[in-house]
Scaffold this active site. Structure first.
Site, PDB file in Angstrom:
ATOM      1  N   SER A   1       0.795  -1.583   0.366  1.00 53.12           N
ATOM      2  CA  SER A   1      -0.450  -0.093   0.124  1.00 53.12           C
ATOM      3  C   SER A   1       0.672   1.565  -0.696  1.00 53.12           C
ATOM      4  O   SER A   1       0.300   2.422  -0.499  1.00 53.12           O
ATOM      5  CB  SER A   1      -1.214   0.100   1.166  1.00 53.12           C
ATOM      6  OG  SER A   1      -0.031   0.338   2.742  1.00 53.12           O
TER       7      SER A   1
ATOM      8  N   LYS B   1       1.644   3.754   7.328  1.00 54.61           N
ATOM      9  CA  LYS B   1       0.964   4.640   6.739  1.00 54.61           C
ATOM     10  C   LYS B   1       1.405   6.392   6.245  1.00 54.61           C
ATOM     11  O   LYS B   1       2.132   6.836   7.063  1.00 54.61           O
ATOM     12  CB  LYS B   1      -0.681   4.849   6.189  1.00 54.61           C
ATOM     13  CG  LYS B   1      -1.341   3.355   6.375  1.00 54.61           C
ATOM     14  CD  LYS B   1      -1.370   2.871   4.931  1.00 54.61           C
ATOM     15  CE  LYS B   1      -2.223   1.535   5.148  1.00 54.61           C
ATOM     16  NZ  LYS B   1      -1.499   0.272   5.555  1.00 54.61           N
TER      17      LYS B   1
END
Length: 213
Positions: free
Chosen positions: A133, A170
């Site tokens: 991701s 993230k």
């Protein structure tokens, strides 16, 4: 090779961002900061800086800019075989998700010896990435990321975060009334931290090693 005023300013920006955020600016951010019409002008100046020996660039990484003197070195030899003042011996503490959060798998499985100047800020440990991701930041499945242990982070920094008992890496975005963890891959959706969740910043991303595989 003499640097132009613009190139000196770009070099200063790179050093400032590495010192403040732990990661260098992207080419798009450099272009925006200096009012260039596109990233080609930023690329031209980065090429000149690299040719002058002021920086080196890592192919295939969105923010693959390193200041002169920074470089990766993985070692299997004992720490005693290299200069202790110049190296870090970092534990590899399990996995971190670059995808959907995974259950924490934290335990000292291995150690890596590397140059002290490779990361900024200085890391306290390494985590092995699982998932893709964060691929647009140049973070890929199987990479070892350096983590600087801290509970404090600013919006826009890449963090290792804990949501309940799960760990993920993230881009942190802090809004007026919400916190989101953003992927850097359009195939993944942002994670919104809910009020009833146990959320904490575990550390700042400060660089990576890519094992041979």
């Amino acid at each position: 090779m003499d640097l132009t005023d613009t190139q000196q300013a770009i070099l200063a920006l790179i050093a400032e961002r590495i010192d403040a955020d732990g990661v260098p600016p992207s080419q798009t951010e450099i272009a925006r900061a200096f009012g260039f019409k596109g990233i080609r002008a930023a690329q031209y100046h980065l090429e000149a800086l690299e040719h002058a020996g002021a920086i080196r660039r890592v192919p295939g990484q969105a923010r693959g800019i390193r200041l002169a003197g920074q470089g990766a070195q993985t070692r299997t030899a004992p720490v005693s075989e290299v200069a202790r003042d110049d190296v870090l011996r970092l534990p590899v503490l399990g996995r971190v998700a670059a995808g959907l959060p995974i259950g924490a798998d934290i335990g000292s499985d291995d150690f890596v010896v590397l140059d002290r100047v490779f990361f900024s800020p200085s890391p306290d440990y390494l985590l092995k990435v699982q998932g893709d991701s964060m691929r647009d930041e140049g973070i890929f499945n199987g990479d070892l990321i350096g983590v600087h242990r801290t509970r404090d982070a600013r919006s826009g920094q890449i963090v290792v975060a804990r949501i309940d008992e799960e760990i993920t890496v993230k881009l942190l975005k802090i809004g007026k009334d919400r916190i989101r963890l953003l992927p850097r891959n359009p195939d993944y959706a942002p994670i919104e931290v809910l009020p009833d969740q146990d959320f904490a910043i575990e550390g700042l991303y400060c660089g990576l090693l890519r094992p041979n595989r």
